[in-house]
Design an enzyme around this catalytic site. Sequence first.
Site, PDB file in Angstrom:
ATOM      1  N   HIS A 157      -6.809   0.531  -2.460  1.00 10.34           N
ATOM      2  CA  HIS A 157      -5.356   0.768  -2.485  1.00 10.34           C
ATOM      3  C   HIS A 157      -4.733   0.536  -1.113  1.00 10.34           C
ATOM      4  O   HIS A 157      -3.628   0.990  -0.849  1.00 10.34           O
ATOM      5  CB  HIS A 157      -5.053   2.204  -2.932  1.00 10.34           C
ATOM      6  CG  HIS A 157      -5.710   2.600  -4.209  1.00 10.34           C
ATOM      7  ND1 HIS A 157      -5.504   1.920  -5.386  1.00 10.34           N
ATOM      8  CD2 HIS A 157      -6.588   3.600  -4.513  1.00 10.34           C
ATOM      9  CE1 HIS A 157      -6.216   2.486  -6.356  1.00 10.34           C
ATOM     10  NE2 HIS A 157      -6.883   3.500  -5.851  1.00 10.34           N
TER      11      HIS A 157
ATOM     12  N   HIS B 197      -5.557   1.786 -11.000  1.00 12.95           N
ATOM     13  CA  HIS B 197      -6.940   1.350 -11.181  1.00 12.95           C
ATOM     14  C   HIS B 197      -7.038   0.395 -12.368  1.00 12.95           C
ATOM     15  O   HIS B 197      -8.118   0.160 -12.893  1.00 12.95           O
ATOM     16  CB  HIS B 197      -7.857   2.544 -11.424  1.00 12.95           C
ATOM     17  CG  HIS B 197      -7.666   3.649 -10.450  1.00 12.95           C
ATOM     18  ND1 HIS B 197      -6.839   4.715 -10.696  1.00 12.95           N
ATOM     19  CD2 HIS B 197      -8.171   3.825  -9.208  1.00 12.95           C
ATOM     20  CE1 HIS B 197      -6.853   5.517  -9.640  1.00 12.95           C
ATOM     21  NE2 HIS B 197      -7.643   5.006  -8.727  1.00 12.95           N
TER      22      HIS B 197
END
Lengths: 333, 333
Positions: free
Chosen positions: B57, B219
């Site tokens: 991320h 995700h």
Amino acid sequence: MKKLINRPEDVVREELAGIALAHAGRLVVHTDPHWIARADAPVAGKVALVSGGGSGHEPMHGGFVGPGMLDAACPGEVFTSPTPDQMLAATQAVDGGAGSLHIVKNYTGDVMNFEMAADLARDEGLTVEQVVIDDDVAVKDSLYTAGRRGVGATVLAEKICGAAADEGRPLADVADLCRKVNECSRSMGVALTSCTTPMAGRPTFDLPDDEMEVGVGIHGEPGRERRPLASAREVVEALAEVVVDDLPYVSGDRVLALVNGMGGTPLMELYVVYGELHRVLEGRGITIARNLVGSYITSLDMAGGSITLLRLDDELMRLWDAPVDTPGLRWGA
Amino acid sequence: MKKLINRPEDVVREELAGIALAHAGRLVVHTDPHWIARADAPVAGKVALVSGGGSGHEPMHGGFVGPGMLDAACPGEVFTSPTPDQMLAATQAVDGGAGSLHIVKNYTGDVMNFEMAADLARDEGLTVEQVVIDDDVAVKDSLYTAGRRGVGATVLAEKICGAAADEGRPLADVADLCRKVNECSRSMGVALTSCTTPMAGRPTFDLPDDEMEVGVGIHGEPGRERRPLASAREVVEALAEVVVDDLPYVSGDRVLALVNGMGGTPLMELYVVYGELHRVLEGRGITIARNLVGSYITSLDMAGGSITLLRLDDELMRLWDAPVDTPGLRWGA
């Protein structure tokens, strides 16, 4: 084609409208013709820095407009040179009485249009110098270019010359410094995937799933060779060897290393690349004294990256460290 | 899979090695267990801010460590929670005597491991508070989460709480502020393509060429629905309507708008999205008083983006504007 856009023919206009809204008060976006300038331009007595080029390489150049870097940038359509009237209007708008430096990436259309703009500006009584950036060692003479292409060194030249202009140095000095940055810089890139331009709607070039384009240009121009996909270690060794040997950078040199993403490459991978580059240079006795890791000169959604080295001296290091306040590059004193 | 990495199982370790080299002097990267801290930590008398989560991320969270933001971040493996020993060690390392705030994104593994770490830290005599961020309005209860997922508001909370900690405010105040940021924030995202994790080596989910995943998780978790690919205008209207109506944000509100790229989306598209978001909010009488446009909480190479709104008051605006000096977010006074 999967893009968060509306009509492909409107994408640059709409992008610029978004930039104008997001950075209101700091940047001014002029339409018809298009140029982006510092909100406080012209800065009286300061050499004005103007750059520009096709859109699709963001944050370059519009994201580098602001105190400590560019006074104005002229965005063309995607991968298309801006027109002379854009550069002329931008130069007229930001000239603060000390003349303007045009920083031009070496692509045939850009060079031709910036030269025409400089002639027009001189006819209007303005003083203009131009420096052409050509740091890409991958190929000489390609689809868009006679000679070497201009890539990552442009970011470094815009930052360093911006700091010099802020110090009140005269136009000839700032132009000399720009040439010095270009002469001490070398770059090379690799593509893992093609980019897709909004108007074409399909990949610019075909690249099999198990191959990469070594030495790719920022418009998807062919590089030196297709090679089987390799590890980050092998890719960085291949790129760094060519870059280092070209100048050459030698043991004892201090450099600024730019590890640049092409637009579709996650930051995670750029840090892996940076670690490999550090190792390779250390092995050759070259010290990375400054670095920049991120996506600064991109090719739309292309996956891949490029490496740029700039041999530093104390002056270049001091100017690099000077404050800058642009959407794309920001730091304090 | 086309990535600039070496062995997939080494990617996080090698990324962290690159971060350590690139930001030496500003960040310290500890190995075994992994955590990233400010080089000058602990800062005596200041509440310490610790966050963490799966890698993939970036720049979140490691890129947000530095003055004005986090004191430490704990990176897990890709899309995998860090372990309690990482959070415990990081908390011990950066505690400056005023206690620590753990900022936790609402994913089951993260919440469980951070809770365990807090218990362990308290056993060691440390004072720890935790705030769970859950701003994603797309779905309740999904693959990784009970309740709503934590996304873009995390960036805003880390920045705003960092400024409050710098002002010397006590732990309970900083934690309250973090809850307030979370309560006043709402987000939703869209994926145009799947991400590909290094270990899996193929896309996390299948998404046809003419469809998008509305409400996707960071995700690659499923969102609300698959829809035919649409224009930026239609996508933004769809996301903004859900986000605005959820809090709800109402006419007269001032907001901070984050337009976030998922990792594979060019900046050009994010500015188009920002322009559309500005138009939608203006039509509802909501003023964007601050904005952030870029890729700040990403999903590896996913193409797509997300929108986060935070309702501002004078205090939040002042804290947002305070100086910050991290690799991922930097500005001066």
